[in-house]
Design an enzyme around this catalytic site. Sequence first.
Site, short mmCIF file in Angstrom:
data_model
loop_
_atom_site.label_atom_id
_atom_site.label_comp_id
_atom_site.label_asym_id
_atom_site.label_seq_id
_atom_site.Cartn_x
_atom_site.Cartn_y
_atom_site.Cartn_z
CD GLN A 132 -1.17 -0.01 3.72
OE1 GLN A 132 -1.70 -1.08 3.97
NE2 GLN A 132 -1.41 1.09 4.44
CB CYS A 138 -4.81 -1.36 5.37
SG CYS A 138 -5.63 -0.29 6.59
CG HIS A 276 -3.17 -2.64 9.43
ND1 HIS A 276 -2.95 -1.83 8.33
CD2 HIS A 276 -2.59 -3.84 9.11
CE1 HIS A 276 -2.25 -2.49 7.42
NE2 HIS A 276 -2.04 -3.72 7.87
CG ASN A 300 0.02 -6.38 6.56
OD1 ASN A 300 -0.85 -5.56 6.29
ND2 ASN A 300 0.90 -6.17 7.52
#
Length: 334
Positions: A132, A138, A276, A300
């Site tokens: 990102q 996110c 997150h 992630n």
Amino acid sequence: MIPAIFLVILSFGVASGAPARDPNLDAKWHDWKMKYAKSYSLAEEKLKRAVWEENMKMIKLHNRENGLGKNGFTMEMNAFADVTGEEFRKSMNNILIPAALTDPSAQKQVSIGLPNFKDWRKEGYVTPVRNQGSCGSCWAFAAVGAIEGQMFSKTGNLTPLSVQNLLDCSQTVGNKGCHSGTAHQAFKYVLENKGLEAEATYPYEAKEGPCRYHRENASASITDFVNLPPNELYLWVAVASIGPVSAAVDASHDSFRFYKGGIYHEPNCSSYFVNHAVLVVGYGFEGNEADGNYYWLIKNSWGEKWGMNGYMKIAKDRNNHCGIASLASFPNIF
């Protein structure tokens, strides 16, 4: 008011009386900067080097303790090594959530019908890890990951979808581009918009721009979405039977940003604040099942150089650790 940069400098002793850099680390500093394409002005170099050395000391201490059986996971120097914990946390927005429900007896009963392991990557549901960058997107990566999985389930084709489309166009449902957002609001946008473009036609720019969605380029659509109750049991059933599920965690700790491998468990992690978004792509356990070393496997959006090639194992069935089940959702495609 003291300028923020001087506060940071003073906190690391780079101002008067500052400790000199350790010349034995010069080669490692150079290699780290090359690996992560870092470059600084002359003034920045001293500050960043001091922060970098402090983070290195902290990580070495953690890993030394881990070697003595204290932590259960390791940490490493990564792209965040030149950032203080305070700077890192300022880039996040806390979302207040209710305490999650827990019912161990119900989990035992339900677990009888669920597989012990699940990894949707092995079944073709998961696209490669992306990064990102400096944009707080996110939530959009977590949303497209869940849609990508459901589109694969329906069509047999795995197509990376456009995060940028969500960044630029979903303010109408409450998302705020690079500043904040949630996956379920992203699903609402895709549902109301009746489509989402692919990465190929609407590539990621790591910054907000005007909405440039073209309906003729739509590569995915959804028919509904589900917000799961804040309980690991519901998350477990969903990940076991449906596919990757978007979720959110408290990622504000140094141990999270420098995670390398093992089952992540941070005693100070909050179950009341998440900041997150991630994609839950599976679960399992290490060692003997009786040992209770259960984990969620999360994808992630910090690139493949973070964690386990972009992934993390985070403690499962330990009182909703880091809020993993508190803001979970997934799209339906009929």
